[in-house]
Design an enzyme around this catalytic site. Structure first.
Site, short mmCIF file in Angstrom:
data_model
loop_
_atom_site.label_atom_id
_atom_site.label_comp_id
_atom_site.label_asym_id
_atom_site.label_seq_id
_atom_site.Cartn_x
_atom_site.Cartn_y
_atom_site.Cartn_z
N SER A 52 11.22 1.34 13.29
CA SER A 52 11.37 2.26 12.17
C SER A 52 12.78 2.86 12.16
CB SER A 52 10.27 3.34 12.24
OG SER A 52 10.16 4.06 11.05
N ASP A 204 4.53 -0.54 9.53
CA ASP A 204 5.37 0.12 10.53
C ASP A 204 5.09 -0.39 11.95
OD1 ASP A 204 6.33 2.29 12.40
OD2 ASP A 204 6.86 3.24 10.51
#
Length: 347
Positions: A52, A204
């Site tokens: 991320s 994610d």
């Protein structure tokens, strides 16, 4: 590296690999850590694994390093985070031309934030954003030259994402990276549609590895791993509001995979120490950590979408201070012993 890159004095330098957590705009703390490490010049970074915001820091670091060495990497990171603040790219509630957020402002009291929070919990991004508009991706494409990232060979880069179909982590290597890989690593499923890569949808990477450590075991020769942690492991208060409960669940989830890998690292190290595993066949890792600690724990998880410059500037400064202190206290131990007690930190 270009001819303009400043020469580096390699005398006394030690090699290390970096593991960078994700956490929205709290990744500015990691920027501060990287800034101090690059400025110090005593650490040779063999590899970086990131998820991320950690993945964004990793690719910007690689691009800048290829172009201008350490100073090029520092300038690239500074330019990237300033642009994130100017564009408000982390937050769907922010507007490009209106600065709604100020120093120490509690984002949870902002009407735009609450409306976005309500919307994303009662409808999916396929419903409220059917055209899959993602200003953050546009911004990443504009700010990062991925041809340079892919050309980087002096430093190994690993970016992680979660495969939606099989629930497993996928690690993408520097030679293959595009904006889609970084966006997959940062794809929060309540905000963005899954990012499709080679026919597979990704969310994610923090769900299965924040960040993933195993690429550093199998694809590098460096035994020293420095984790830059921005998600608090402990909070002493019990969350009681719906928002605080959700925030804490997210923190626990995004630390879970890392804690599992750290326990496994400790287990292997103990087996090697006892002679049950051969040092010739298994790498005994030396773990280190720079932790945001009390400062980041004092901010609610909702502030991870606060990309105001005062917030980013504060986190950057704190990251620099933490890195400088850590280097002063621990540099001599790198290559000799781990400075993180794995059993105490991740038991």
């Amino acid at each position: 590296m270009t001819e303009d890159a400043a020469p580096i004095d390699w005398t006394g330098q030690k090699q290390i690999s970096l593991a960078l957590q994700g956490g929205g705009s709290h990744g500015a703390f990691t920027w501060g850590v990287l800034d101090a490490i690059l400025e110090d010049k005593r650490l040779d970074i063999e590899a970086v694994t990131g998820t991320s915001a950690g993945a964004m820091n990793a690719v910007v670091l690689a691009e800048g390093y290829l172009t201008g060495g350490r100073e090029g990497a520092r300038k690239a990171l500074a330019r990237f985070w300033r642009s994130i603040s100017d564009q408000g790219a982390f937050s769907p509630a922010q507007r490009k031309l209106i600065n709604l957020f100020f120093k120490d402002f509690d984002l949870r009291r902002n009407i735009a934030y609450w409306w976005t929070d309500f919307l994303t919990h009662y409808s999916s991004p396929y419903e409220f954003n059917p055209l899959n508009i993602n200003p953050l991706r546009d911004h990443i494409v504009e700010m990062i030259d991925f041809e340079k990232v892919r050309a980087m060979t002096e430093m190994k880069i690993f970016v992680s994402a979660t495969n939606v179909h099989n629930g497993r982590i996928t690690v993408f290597e520097g030679k293959d990276l595009t904006a889609d890989h970084v966006m997959a690593s940062a794809c929060l499923p309540f905000l963005f549609q899954a990012v499709e890569i080679d026919g597979a949808p990704y969310w994610d990477g923090g769900y299965m590895g924040n960040p993933a450590l195993f690429p550093l075991f199998y694809k590098t020769g460096c035994s020293d791993i420095l984790i830059v942690q921005i998600n608090p492991i402990e909070r002493l208060e019990t969350p009681k509001t719906a928002r605080d409960i959700q925030d804490r669940l997210n923190e626990i989830t995004f630390n879970g995979a890392l804690m599992g890998e750290m326990r496994a690292m400790d287990f292997v190290n103990r087996l090697i120490d006892k002679g049950k595993l051969s040092r010739d066949d298994y790498m005994q890792t030396r773990a280190h950590r720079i932790d945001g600690g009390d400062l980041l724990a004092s901010y609610a998880a909702s502030t991870k979408v606060d990309a105001s410059w005062p917030m980013i500037e504060k986190l950057h400064a704190f990251g620099r201070d933490c890195a400088k202190k850590w280097l002063a206290d621990n540099f001599d131990k790198i290559g000799v012993e781990g400075t993180l007690n794995l059993r105490l930190a991740y038991k």
